[in-house]
Scaffold this motif. Sequence first.
Motif, PDB file in Angstrom:
ATOM      1  N   ARG A   1       1.071   1.001   7.433  1.00 24.71           N
ATOM      2  CA  ARG A   1       1.993   0.819   6.305  1.00 24.71           C
ATOM      3  C   ARG A   1       1.282   1.203   5.008  1.00 24.71           C
ATOM      4  O   ARG A   1       0.159   0.771   4.751  1.00 24.71           O
ATOM      5  CB  ARG A   1       2.463  -0.635   6.234  1.00 24.71           C
ATOM      6  CG  ARG A   1       3.428  -0.918   5.092  1.00 24.71           C
ATOM      7  CD  ARG A   1       3.792  -2.389   5.081  1.00 24.71           C
ATOM      8  NE  ARG A   1       4.567  -2.736   6.264  1.00 24.71           N
ATOM      9  CZ  ARG A   1       4.717  -3.989   6.699  1.00 24.71           C
ATOM     10  NH1 ARG A   1       4.106  -4.985   6.080  1.00 24.71           N
ATOM     11  NH2 ARG A   1       5.449  -4.235   7.768  1.00 24.71           N
ATOM     12  N   TYR A   2       1.960   2.034   4.226  1.00 25.95           N
ATOM     13  CA  TYR A   2       1.405   2.482   2.939  1.00 25.95           C
ATOM     14  C   TYR A   2       2.418   2.183   1.840  1.00 25.95           C
ATOM     15  O   TYR A   2       3.458   2.841   1.746  1.00 25.95           O
ATOM     16  CB  TYR A   2       1.088   3.979   3.000  1.00 25.95           C
ATOM     17  CG  TYR A   2       0.450   4.521   1.745  1.00 25.95           C
ATOM     18  CD1 TYR A   2      -0.814   4.099   1.337  1.00 25.95           C
ATOM     19  CD2 TYR A   2       1.111   5.466   0.964  1.00 25.95           C
ATOM     20  CE1 TYR A   2      -1.403   4.607   0.180  1.00 25.95           C
ATOM     21  CE2 TYR A   2       0.531   5.982  -0.181  1.00 25.95           C
ATOM     22  CZ  TYR A   2      -0.718   5.540  -0.568  1.00 25.95           C
ATOM     23  OH  TYR A   2      -1.297   6.037  -1.714  1.00 25.95           O
ATOM     24  N   VAL A   3       2.126   1.158   1.036  1.00 22.37           N
ATOM     25  CA  VAL A   3       3.040   0.686   0.004  1.00 22.37           C
ATOM     26  C   VAL A   3       2.252   0.410  -1.274  1.00 22.37           C
ATOM     27  O   VAL A   3       1.275  -0.340  -1.255  1.00 22.37           O
ATOM     28  CB  VAL A   3       3.771  -0.607   0.447  1.00 22.37           C
ATOM     29  CG1 VAL A   3       4.674  -1.115  -0.672  1.00 22.37           C
ATOM     30  CG2 VAL A   3       4.582  -0.358   1.702  1.00 22.37           C
ATOM     31  N   LYS A   4       2.684   1.002  -2.367  1.00 27.03           N
ATOM     32  CA  LYS A   4       2.048   0.771  -3.670  1.00 27.03           C
ATOM     33  C   LYS A   4       0.534   0.966  -3.595  1.00 27.03           C
ATOM     34  O   LYS A   4      -0.239   0.159  -4.102  1.00 27.03           O
ATOM     35  CB  LYS A   4       2.374  -0.629  -4.194  1.00 27.03           C
ATOM     36  CG  LYS A   4       3.821  -0.836  -4.594  1.00 27.03           C
ATOM     37  CD  LYS A   4       4.012  -2.222  -5.210  1.00 27.03           C
ATOM     38  CE  LYS A   4       5.438  -2.428  -5.681  1.00 27.03           C
ATOM     39  NZ  LYS A   4       5.613  -3.761  -6.326  1.00 27.03           N
TER      40      LYS A   4
ATOM     41  N   ARG B   1       7.064   8.338  -0.721  1.00 31.02           N
ATOM     42  CA  ARG B   1       6.105   7.647  -1.582  1.00 31.02           C
ATOM     43  C   ARG B   1       5.526   6.421  -0.885  1.00 31.02           C
ATOM     44  O   ARG B   1       4.329   6.146  -0.948  1.00 31.02           O
ATOM     45  CB  ARG B   1       6.812   7.251  -2.877  1.00 31.02           C
ATOM     46  CG  ARG B   1       5.887   6.878  -4.016  1.00 31.02           C
ATOM     47  CD  ARG B   1       6.711   6.643  -5.261  1.00 31.02           C
ATOM     48  NE  ARG B   1       5.889   6.442  -6.435  1.00 31.02           N
ATOM     49  CZ  ARG B   1       6.384   6.160  -7.627  1.00 31.02           C
ATOM     50  NH1 ARG B   1       7.702   6.061  -7.781  1.00 31.02           N
ATOM     51  NH2 ARG B   1       5.589   5.992  -8.657  1.00 31.02           N
ATOM     52  N   ASP B   2       6.394   5.664  -0.245  1.00 26.28           N
ATOM     53  CA  ASP B   2       6.004   4.472   0.509  1.00 26.28           C
ATOM     54  C   ASP B   2       6.586   4.600   1.907  1.00 26.28           C
ATOM     55  O   ASP B   2       7.774   4.891   2.060  1.00 26.28           O
ATOM     56  CB  ASP B   2       6.529   3.197  -0.170  1.00 26.28           C
ATOM     57  CG  ASP B   2       6.086   3.105  -1.619  1.00 26.28           C
ATOM     58  OD1 ASP B   2       4.924   2.762  -1.869  1.00 26.28           O
ATOM     59  OD2 ASP B   2       6.917   3.390  -2.504  1.00 26.28           O
TER      60      ASP B   2
ATOM     61  N   HIS C   1       1.131   4.572 -10.629  1.00 28.32           N
ATOM     62  CA  HIS C   1       1.291   5.121  -9.287  1.00 28.32           C
ATOM     63  C   HIS C   1       1.798   6.557  -9.319  1.00 28.32           C
ATOM     64  O   HIS C   1       2.662   6.934  -8.521  1.00 28.32           O
ATOM     65  CB  HIS C   1       2.229   4.249  -8.457  1.00 28.32           C
ATOM     66  CG  HIS C   1       1.696   2.871  -8.218  1.00 28.32           C
ATOM     67  ND1 HIS C   1       2.429   1.880  -7.592  1.00 28.32           N
ATOM     68  CD2 HIS C   1       0.508   2.313  -8.536  1.00 28.32           C
ATOM     69  CE1 HIS C   1       1.709   0.767  -7.533  1.00 28.32           C
ATOM     70  NE2 HIS C   1       0.537   1.018  -8.095  1.00 28.32           N
TER      71      HIS C   1
ATOM     72  N   ARG D   1       9.333  -1.255  -8.372  1.00 30.02           N
ATOM     73  CA  ARG D   1       8.142  -1.066  -9.195  1.00 30.02           C
ATOM     74  C   ARG D   1       8.443  -1.387 -10.648  1.00 30.02           C
ATOM     75  O   ARG D   1       9.510  -1.058 -11.150  1.00 30.02           O
ATOM     76  CB  ARG D   1       7.647   0.383  -9.103  1.00 30.02           C
ATOM     77  CG  ARG D   1       6.813   0.700  -7.877  1.00 30.02           C
ATOM     78  CD  ARG D   1       6.346   2.149  -7.919  1.00 30.02           C
ATOM     79  NE  ARG D   1       5.339   2.423  -6.904  1.00 30.02           N
ATOM     80  CZ  ARG D   1       5.615   2.718  -5.658  1.00 30.02           C
ATOM     81  NH1 ARG D   1       6.874   2.785  -5.268  1.00 30.02           N
ATOM     82  NH2 ARG D   1       4.641   2.951  -4.794  1.00 30.02           N
TER      83      ARG D   1
ATOM     84  N   CYS E   1      11.305  -5.127  -0.297  1.00 29.42           N
ATOM     85  CA  CYS E   1      11.218  -3.820   0.352  1.00 29.42           C
ATOM     86  C   CYS E   1      12.306  -3.707   1.406  1.00 29.42           C
ATOM     87  O   CYS E   1      12.544  -4.637   2.164  1.00 29.42           O
ATOM     88  CB  CYS E   1       9.838  -3.656   0.988  1.00 29.42           C
ATOM     89  SG  CYS E   1       9.684  -2.193   2.005  1.00 29.42           S
TER      90      CYS E   1
END
Length: 304
Positions: free
Chosen positions: A172-175, A63-64, A242, A234, A6
């Motif tokens: 934190r917002y990931v996947k 998105r993330d 997703h 991804r 990331c």
Amino acid sequence: MGPECCSSSFCWGLGRGHGVGTSTSSLWNLMGNAMVMTQYIRLTPDMQSKQGALWNRVPCFLRDWELQVHFKIHGQGKKNLHGDGLAIWYTKDRMQPGPVFGNMDKFVGLGVFVDTYPNEEKQQERVFPYISAMVNNGSLSYDHERDGRPTELGGCTAIVRNLHYDTFLVIRYVKRHLTIMMDIDGKHEWRDCIEVPGVRLPRGYYFGTSSITGDLSDNHDVISLKLFELTVERTPEEERLHRDVFLPSVDNMKLPEMTAPLPPLSGLALFLIVFFSLVFSVFAIVIGIILYNKWQEQSRKRFY
């Protein structure tokens, strides 16, 4: 600081040099008793029955992402004689005052609460101040009497009042993985607080923060808000899984479904419904009269 595979890029922030107000060039709006100070935004002063909020004007289509919050909670109140805390929001609606830390109840999106006062009696297994998180599709109410426990995704104790060093929170917002960490010990190290997989948040919501005081009070200050876009690799399978969602939810957690109200009938549709109902009623009456007359004729024939 970022997750594996990331990279991050700075998107926007609030701090010294960033405009707050009602002008078209400002990214931020104040609400209620919130005030612009020299080094920070004061959401509420250390006074009773105040509420204030700060909202970003631009919806987030990332998105993330990662949101870093630099805040300070302080006041004259002694142990358990202060309140009520502050909240950080990522929600569909903005600038809607209400009872949930100064924001509307039954919100749609994510709320992260820094709760400084225990409302529930016989509170034994948790120590306040306490950080918790809640995802809502608009169907749930935040339970103040129980400090939000029926709907929380997780939480941790966070001793953040009247400290002489900086306090930070990161969301934190990931996947579709929600992680909340804090740096409240003056060591410049992130410490885990909440980690929840399977969180589905739509894009296009707004970031904000709010606070409220009641009979008890505190100064609730926001020193900076910084949003980072996270670039995450991804797999094709993850890309398929997703896809964008249109209503917040959490895997393996049943949220009451929202039933959309039926659209109002147009004038033509209403006329046609009434017209055909009358035609059907007249037709039924005529058929009934014919059948009745035939029954009477058959009855007379029996007697002759």
